[in-house]
Design a protein around this motif. Structure first.
Motif, PDB file in Angstrom:
ATOM      1  N   ALA A   2      12.022  -7.007   4.266  1.00  0.00           N
ATOM      2  CA  ALA A   2      11.894  -6.018   3.394  1.00  0.00           C
ATOM      3  C   ALA A   2      10.274  -6.179   2.866  1.00  0.00           C
ATOM      4  CB  ALA A   2      12.665  -6.291   2.079  1.00  0.00           C
ATOM      5  N   SER A   3       9.802  -7.307   2.587  1.00  0.00           N
ATOM      6  CA  SER A   3       8.378  -7.805   2.299  1.00  0.00           C
ATOM      7  C   SER A   3       7.446  -7.128   3.290  1.00  0.00           C
ATOM      8  CB  SER A   3       8.300  -9.054   1.829  1.00  0.00           C
ATOM      9  OG  SER A   3       8.270  -9.772   3.056  1.00  0.00           O
ATOM     10  N   VAL A   4       7.910  -7.300   4.238  1.00  0.00           N
ATOM     11  CA  VAL A   4       6.958  -6.858   5.768  1.00  0.00           C
ATOM     12  C   VAL A   4       6.820  -5.542   5.527  1.00  0.00           C
ATOM     13  CG1 VAL A   4       6.646  -6.669   7.960  1.00  0.00           C
ATOM     14  CG2 VAL A   4       7.250  -8.883   7.072  1.00  0.00           C
ATOM     15  N   ARG A   5       8.029  -4.640   5.244  1.00  0.00           N
ATOM     16  CA  ARG A   5       7.971  -3.148   5.124  1.00  0.00           C
ATOM     17  C   ARG A   5       7.112  -2.765   4.187  1.00  0.00           C
ATOM     18  NH1 ARG A   5      13.350  -3.841   7.010  1.00  0.00           N
ATOM     19  NH2 ARG A   5      14.167  -3.802   4.973  1.00  0.00           N
ATOM     20  N   VAL A   6       7.347  -3.239   3.024  1.00  0.00           N
ATOM     21  CA  VAL A   6       6.565  -3.068   1.586  1.00  0.00           C
ATOM     22  C   VAL A   6       4.961  -3.156   1.895  1.00  0.00           C
ATOM     23  CG1 VAL A   6       6.052  -3.544  -0.597  1.00  0.00           C
ATOM     24  CG2 VAL A   6       8.508  -3.378  -0.044  1.00  0.00           C
ATOM     25  N   ALA A   7       4.774  -4.242   2.531  1.00  0.00           N
ATOM     26  CA  ALA A   7       3.296  -4.640   2.832  1.00  0.00           C
ATOM     27  C   ALA A   7       2.756  -3.686   3.747  1.00  0.00           C
ATOM     28  CB  ALA A   7       3.309  -6.205   3.309  1.00  0.00           C
ATOM     29  N   THR A   8       3.550  -3.265   4.582  1.00  0.00           N
ATOM     30  CA  THR A   8       2.881  -2.327   5.488  1.00  0.00           C
ATOM     31  C   THR A   8       2.354  -0.983   4.966  1.00  0.00           C
ATOM     32  OG1 THR A   8       4.355  -3.256   7.362  1.00  0.00           O
ATOM     33  CG2 THR A   8       3.308  -0.859   7.940  1.00  0.00           C
ATOM     34  N   VAL A   9       3.422  -0.629   3.998  1.00  0.00           N
ATOM     35  CA  VAL A   9       2.729   0.687   3.118  1.00  0.00           C
ATOM     36  C   VAL A   9       1.785   0.448   2.257  1.00  0.00           C
ATOM     37  CG1 VAL A   9       3.712   2.479   1.602  1.00  0.00           C
ATOM     38  CG2 VAL A   9       5.069   1.596   3.770  1.00  0.00           C
ATOM     39  N   ILE A  10       1.825  -0.673   1.485  1.00  0.00           N
ATOM     40  CA  ILE A  10       1.125  -0.992   0.302  1.00  0.00           C
ATOM     41  C   ILE A  10      -0.470  -1.569   0.987  1.00  0.00           C
ATOM     42  CG2 ILE A  10       0.586  -2.570  -1.770  1.00  0.00           C
ATOM     43  CD1 ILE A  10       3.233  -2.402  -2.434  1.00  0.00           C
ATOM     44  N   VAL A  11      -0.561  -2.314   1.789  1.00  0.00           N
ATOM     45  CA  VAL A  11      -1.731  -3.001   2.212  1.00  0.00           C
ATOM     46  C   VAL A  11      -2.838  -1.860   2.450  1.00  0.00           C
ATOM     47  CG1 VAL A  11      -2.979  -4.519   3.978  1.00  0.00           C
ATOM     48  CG2 VAL A  11      -0.793  -5.149   2.800  1.00  0.00           C
ATOM     49  N   PRO A  12      -2.498  -0.853   3.368  1.00  0.00           N
ATOM     50  CA  PRO A  12      -3.272   0.358   3.794  1.00  0.00           C
ATOM     51  C   PRO A  12      -4.019   0.800   2.481  1.00  0.00           C
ATOM     52  CG  PRO A  12      -1.641  -0.067   5.239  1.00  0.00           C
ATOM     53  CD  PRO A  12      -1.210  -0.874   4.181  1.00  0.00           C
ATOM     54  N   ILE A  13      -3.077   1.293   1.491  1.00  0.00           N
ATOM     55  CA  ILE A  13      -3.485   1.930   0.332  1.00  0.00           C
ATOM     56  C   ILE A  13      -4.372   0.805  -0.412  1.00  0.00           C
ATOM     57  CG2 ILE A  13      -2.521   3.125  -1.545  1.00  0.00           C
ATOM     58  CD1 ILE A  13      -0.100   3.855  -0.247  1.00  0.00           C
ATOM     59  N   ALA A  14      -4.094  -0.208  -0.457  1.00  0.00           N
ATOM     60  CA  ALA A  14      -4.778  -0.924  -1.206  1.00  0.00           C
ATOM     61  C   ALA A  14      -6.150  -1.266  -0.566  1.00  0.00           C
ATOM     62  CB  ALA A  14      -4.075  -2.619  -1.513  1.00  0.00           C
ATOM     63  N   GLY A  15      -6.098  -1.531   0.697  1.00  0.00           N
ATOM     64  CA  GLY A  15      -7.740  -1.447   1.473  1.00  0.00           C
ATOM     65  C   GLY A  15      -8.431  -0.140   1.065  1.00  0.00           C
ATOM     66  N   TYR A  16      -7.679   1.016   1.255  1.00  0.00           N
ATOM     67  CA  TYR A  16      -8.366   2.413   0.830  1.00  0.00           C
ATOM     68  C   TYR A  16      -8.938   2.345  -0.678  1.00  0.00           C
ATOM     69  CZ  TYR A  16      -9.132   7.298   0.175  1.00  0.00           C
ATOM     70  OH  TYR A  16      -9.817   8.314   0.023  1.00  0.00           O
ATOM     71  N   PHE A  17      -8.087   1.955  -1.812  1.00  0.00           N
ATOM     72  CA  PHE A  17      -8.796   1.652  -2.916  1.00  0.00           C
ATOM     73  C   PHE A  17      -9.880   0.826  -2.935  1.00  0.00           C
ATOM     74  CE2 PHE A  17      -4.590   3.336  -4.603  1.00  0.00           C
ATOM     75  CZ  PHE A  17      -5.219   4.556  -4.957  1.00  0.00           C
ATOM     76  N   PHE A  18      -9.776  -0.463  -2.234  1.00  0.00           N
ATOM     77  CA  PHE A  18     -10.782  -1.207  -2.301  1.00  0.00           C
ATOM     78  C   PHE A  18     -12.108  -0.810  -1.800  1.00  0.00           C
ATOM     79  CE2 PHE A  18     -12.890  -5.125  -0.409  1.00  0.00           C
ATOM     80  CZ  PHE A  18     -12.924  -5.635  -1.830  1.00  0.00           C
ATOM     81  N   ILE A  19     -11.970   0.150  -0.617  1.00  0.00           N
ATOM     82  CA  ILE A  19     -13.127   0.582   0.030  1.00  0.00           C
ATOM     83  C   ILE A  19     -13.999   1.639  -1.034  1.00  0.00           C
ATOM     84  CG2 ILE A  19     -14.108   2.147   1.629  1.00  0.00           C
ATOM     85  CD1 ILE A  19     -11.891   0.709   3.761  1.00  0.00           C
ATOM     86  N   LEU A  20     -13.073   2.425  -1.610  1.00  0.00           N
ATOM     87  CA  LEU A  20     -13.419   3.339  -2.706  1.00  0.00           C
ATOM     88  C   LEU A  20     -14.243   2.638  -3.802  1.00  0.00           C
ATOM     89  CD1 LEU A  20     -10.667   6.017  -2.889  1.00  0.00           C
ATOM     90  CD2 LEU A  20     -12.830   6.210  -1.307  1.00  0.00           C
ATOM     91  N   GLY A  21     -13.487   1.483  -4.147  1.00  0.00           N
ATOM     92  CA  GLY A  21     -14.274   0.746  -5.243  1.00  0.00           C
ATOM     93  C   GLY A  21     -15.637   0.210  -4.922  1.00  0.00           C
ATOM     94  N   LEU A  22     -15.785  -0.255  -3.899  1.00  0.00           N
ATOM     95  CA  LEU A  22     -16.959  -0.868  -3.201  1.00  0.00           C
ATOM     96  C   LEU A  22     -18.008   0.204  -3.259  1.00  0.00           C
ATOM     97  CD1 LEU A  22     -16.034  -3.314  -0.279  1.00  0.00           C
ATOM     98  CD2 LEU A  22     -16.723  -3.732  -2.821  1.00  0.00           C
ATOM     99  N   LEU A  23     -17.428   1.501  -2.517  1.00  0.00           N
ATOM    100  CA  LEU A  23     -18.558   2.473  -2.344  1.00  0.00           C
ATOM    101  C   LEU A  23     -19.200   2.993  -3.645  1.00  0.00           C
ATOM    102  CD1 LEU A  23     -16.924   4.757   0.278  1.00  0.00           C
ATOM    103  CD2 LEU A  23     -18.777   3.445   0.549  1.00  0.00           C
TER     104      LEU A  23
END
Length: 212
Positions: free
Chosen positions: A10-31
């Motif tokens: 379950a944690s792997v499935r949640v991470a698969t969905v959450i991590v890309p979105i978190a990465g997207y927000f991180f990139i937007l924050g850096l920009l």
């Protein structure tokens, strides 16, 4: 062991969905924390968004039909093809950490550098001598400005892209409070999957030990 396996899956499935979105927000924050506005092509900006959102739709489909190397490869090919065909072509750009007033100055500088005679329209600018229309829009939450060019030749488009980049590089920008918030949100989203299984670490360790 079964309980640990269920939680781990379950944690792997949640991470698969959450991590890309978190990465997207991180990139937007850096920009939006850079000292200069950052310009991306429309296709790159679209690709980042799709890479963040698609796992949430692709993973349930793969689980429904079975997660195999073949199905995973097919999903990646379909995703890449979708981004390629649905994404904006080479005549659009997105500039982050740029206010509407700064965007107006940047576009005018770029057109002046090309000696274009332009006139303002309801949604951007018109350059009649080259049969060009520039459509300008913005998304205040992300503090960005989108520019889409229609008409004109490919050479004219490349010249405009060059001058637009040069004009953007001469503009100063300030870090936005929203950008800091996005960075904090992204860090929280990255930590969340770990917090979900923190109390199950001994079971997960035993599960991995049994598998090895």
């Amino acid at each position: 062991m079964l309980l640990g396996s269920e939680y781990f899956g379950a944690s792997v499935r949640v991470a698969t969905v959450i991590v890309p979105i978190a990465g997207y927000f991180f990139i937007l924050g850096l920009l939006n924390t850079r000292r200069r506005p950052q310009i991306l092509t429309g296709r790159l900006d679209f690709s980042l968004l799709m890479l963040a959102l698609c796992p949430g739709f692709v993973l349930p489909v793969l689980e429904r039909f079975g997660l195999t190397p073949v199905s995973a490869t097919a999903a990646m090919v379909v995703l890449a093809a979708g981004v390629w065909f649905l994404g904006p072509r080479g005549r659009s750009w997105v500039v982050y950490n740029l206010s509407p007033d700064q965007a107006d100055r940047v576009l005018r500088r770029a057109m002046d550098a090309l000696s274009w005679r332009y006139s303002a329209t309801s949604d951007g600018y018109s350059v009649e001598e080259h049969d060009i229309n520039l459509r300008v829009s913005g998304f205040w939450v992300l503090h960005n400005v989108s520019v889409h060019l229609t008409g004109g030749s490919d050479a004219t488009c490349r010249d405009f892209a060059r001058e637009l980049g040069a004009a953007v590089s001469r503009i100063s920008a300030r870090a936005q409070a929203m950008a800091v918030a996005m960075l904090l949100v992204s860090i929280g989203m990255l930590v969340a999957p770990l917090a979900m299984v923190a109390h199950r670490v001994p079971e997960i360790v035993r599960l991995l030990a049994d598998l090895w």
